[in-house]
Design a protein around this motif. Structure first.
Motif, short mmCIF file in Angstrom:
data_model
loop_
_atom_site.label_atom_id
_atom_site.label_comp_id
_atom_site.label_asym_id
_atom_site.label_seq_id
_atom_site.Cartn_x
_atom_site.Cartn_y
_atom_site.Cartn_z
N ILE A 35 0.84 -1.20 0.00
CA ILE A 35 0.00 0.00 0.00
C ILE A 35 0.87 1.25 0.00
CG2 ILE A 35 -1.62 1.36 1.37
CD1 ILE A 35 -2.94 -1.26 2.20
N GLU A 147 -3.89 -0.53 -10.01
CA GLU A 147 -3.71 -0.12 -8.61
C GLU A 147 -5.05 -0.09 -7.87
OE1 GLU A 147 0.32 2.61 -9.18
OE2 GLU A 147 -1.57 3.57 -8.62
N LEU A 151 -5.81 -2.24 -4.47
CA LEU A 151 -6.21 -1.60 -3.22
C LEU A 151 -7.59 -2.07 -2.76
CD1 LEU A 151 -4.98 2.05 -3.92
CD2 LEU A 151 -4.04 0.46 -2.23
N ARG A 160 -13.15 2.00 1.78
CA ARG A 160 -12.71 2.12 0.40
C ARG A 160 -12.80 3.57 -0.11
NH1 ARG A 160 -16.07 -1.03 -1.45
NH2 ARG A 160 -17.55 0.62 -1.95
N TYR A 167 -5.97 8.67 -1.76
CA TYR A 167 -5.21 8.27 -2.96
C TYR A 167 -5.27 9.38 -4.00
CZ TYR A 167 -4.06 5.22 -6.99
OH TYR A 167 -3.50 4.65 -8.12
#
Length: 453
Positions: A35, A147, A151, A160, A167
């Motif tokens: 991560i 990605e 994740l 999330r 992110y």
């Protein structure tokens, strides 16, 4: 599950980046490290995109290309991204996510080098098509899809959206720093007697070096980022997968069509084109351009973070639509401003709410498909966005070449985006992600309980 004391949606950015704690069987130290590496690659990549996007159109203009041809090259650049991303994302789970990420970084480095060493429009066009060049300053290529899937596999549903918010904030902040650095570096090089073309080429060299850095970091990812086999008991006949999808084909098709419309609209005013518009209309130099887009991307990153709290209260779809429409109205008003100060102010105000739909859109897509469809769903929807965005820069270039329609790209972008918002709201208001359904049930049970909640 993520440790609530160490990585909450309202915690500091560093806590999310460096203290994400995963408590799942088989996913511990390697997942936490992965991560951190994925956030780091996001930062480096978006810095490079922002670094290059401010001067890309200016560089092409210095080689002698006219507005119409520059717009065509930008369109071919985005079209090339479609084919590269389509191939990479459809084979990533079979060949290996790490291998595909490394391949993308190699293409990014090579394309940057071509822009450094030649003025030949054909070679530049080939590099733009086959390589990974971001005219918008935003994410491009296959990186995001892979990605996101990695994740989403690790992070629980209820975290999330928050994780995607951070992110995207990391990416927007990096883009902002890249734009600021690029603008002032180009101006500094001009002061030291470098030509404009030489200055812009040094910046493209930095872009190529960023690609090399990504290669090194992607090679350090563990096997935990690879697609994991999913065993599910199915009572009814199995649906034959197509392009990695089975039960979610319909919803992904609808989302892809809408996202393509949104991206087509956004392609009229990608960051490179806006930089050229400000440079031509107001005579803004590269240093000021870098500062404008530094502020714009910082505000965009903050708006992505704020979206996570808003979405927790009103839902993902409502957040996407109710923040996006005012943003697009502001975009239409930018070219109507009588002076540079007001135009910048309105643009910055627009960016302060413009990215609230991004982490919510990404989270929503991951939420409404099955876990084993996430890589494919992310890849297909992002490719649809790339297809949508591919045509509009060429049209924008033609409009910019005509003084009568010089500001038309802003009106087209804002108007089409509002149409997208209205269709999205009508089609998906009642399609809720699992965490919103659970919250709705908990609230209903609480209201109907005999004892106080």
């Amino acid at each position: 599950m993520i440790n609530n004391h160490e990585a909450t949606g309202s915690g500091a950015a560093s806590k999310l980046f460096w203290n994400f704690k995963i408590k799942r069987p088989r996913l511990m130290k390697k997942s936490n490290r992965d991560i951190k590496l994925l956030f780091l690659t996001r930062i480096i990549r978006l810095f490079a995109y922002g670094f290059m996007s401010v001067i890309l159109v200016l560089l092409l203009a210095e080689t002698g290309l006219k507005d119409g041809k520059i717009g065509l090259i930008l369109t071919l650049t985005l079209a090339g991204d479609v084919f590269v991303s389509l191939w990479v994302t459809t084979v990533a789970d079979r060949i290996g996510r790490r291998k595909m990420l490394v391949l993308g970084a190699v293409l990014m480095a090579l394309s940057g080098l071509v822009f450094v060493v030649t003025n030949n429009p054909w070679l530049l066009t080939i590099a733009a098509i086959l390589g990974i060049i971001s005219p918008s300053g935003n994410e491009i290529g296959p990186f995001l899809s892979i990605e996101q899937a990695a994740l989403s596999h690790i992070i629980p549903d209820h975290k999330r959206t928050s994780a995607f918010g951070w992110y995207n904030f990391a990416g927007s902040f990096a883009t902002a720093i890249g734009a600021l650095t690029s603008g002032w570096l180009a101006k500094l090089l001009l002061l030291y007697s470098f030509t404009a073309l030489e200055s812009y080429r040094y910046i493209m060299l930095g872009y190529a070096i960023s690609g090399v850095m990504l290669i090194v970091i992607f090679l350090k990812l563990s096997a935990e980022v690879e697609s994991q086999p999913v065993t599910v008991e199915i009572e009814k006949p199995t649906i034959k997968p197509k392009m990695g999808l089975h039960q979610s084909k319909g919803i992904v098709a609808k989302l892809s069509a809408l996202f393509a419309l949104d991206a087509f609209a956004g392609g009229f005013v990608i960051q490179s084109i806006m930089a050229y518009w400000f440079h031509t209309k107001f005579g803004v130099d590269t240093g000021v351009l870098g500062s404008i887009f530094f502020g714009a991307n910082i505000l965009a990153g903050i708006s992505a973070l704020l979206a996570t709290n808003i979405a927790a209260r009103i839902g993902l779809i409502n957040t996407m639509v109710f923040t996006h429409i005012p943003s697009n109205i502001l975009l239409c008003l930018v070219p109507l401003m009588p002076n540079l100060g007001l135009a910048i102010a309105l643009l910055l105000l627009r960016y302060s709410i413009s990215q609230m739909d991004v982490p919510t859109r990404q989270s929503y897509t991951m939420a409404v498909v099955a876990p084993d469809e996430r890589t494919a769903a992310s890849g297909i929807t992002n490719i649809a966005r790339s297809i949508g965005a591919a045509a509009s820069p060429a049209l924008s270039g033609l409009l910019l070449a005509n003084p009568l329609f010089f500001s038309a790209p802003f009106f087209l972008a804002g108007g089409l985006k509002i149409i997208y918002d209205l269709f999205l709201y009508k089609m998906f208001l009642n399609v809720r992600p699992p965490e919103e359904n659970r919250l709705k049930k908990e609230v209903f049970d609480c209201i109907n309980a005999d004892e106080p909640c």
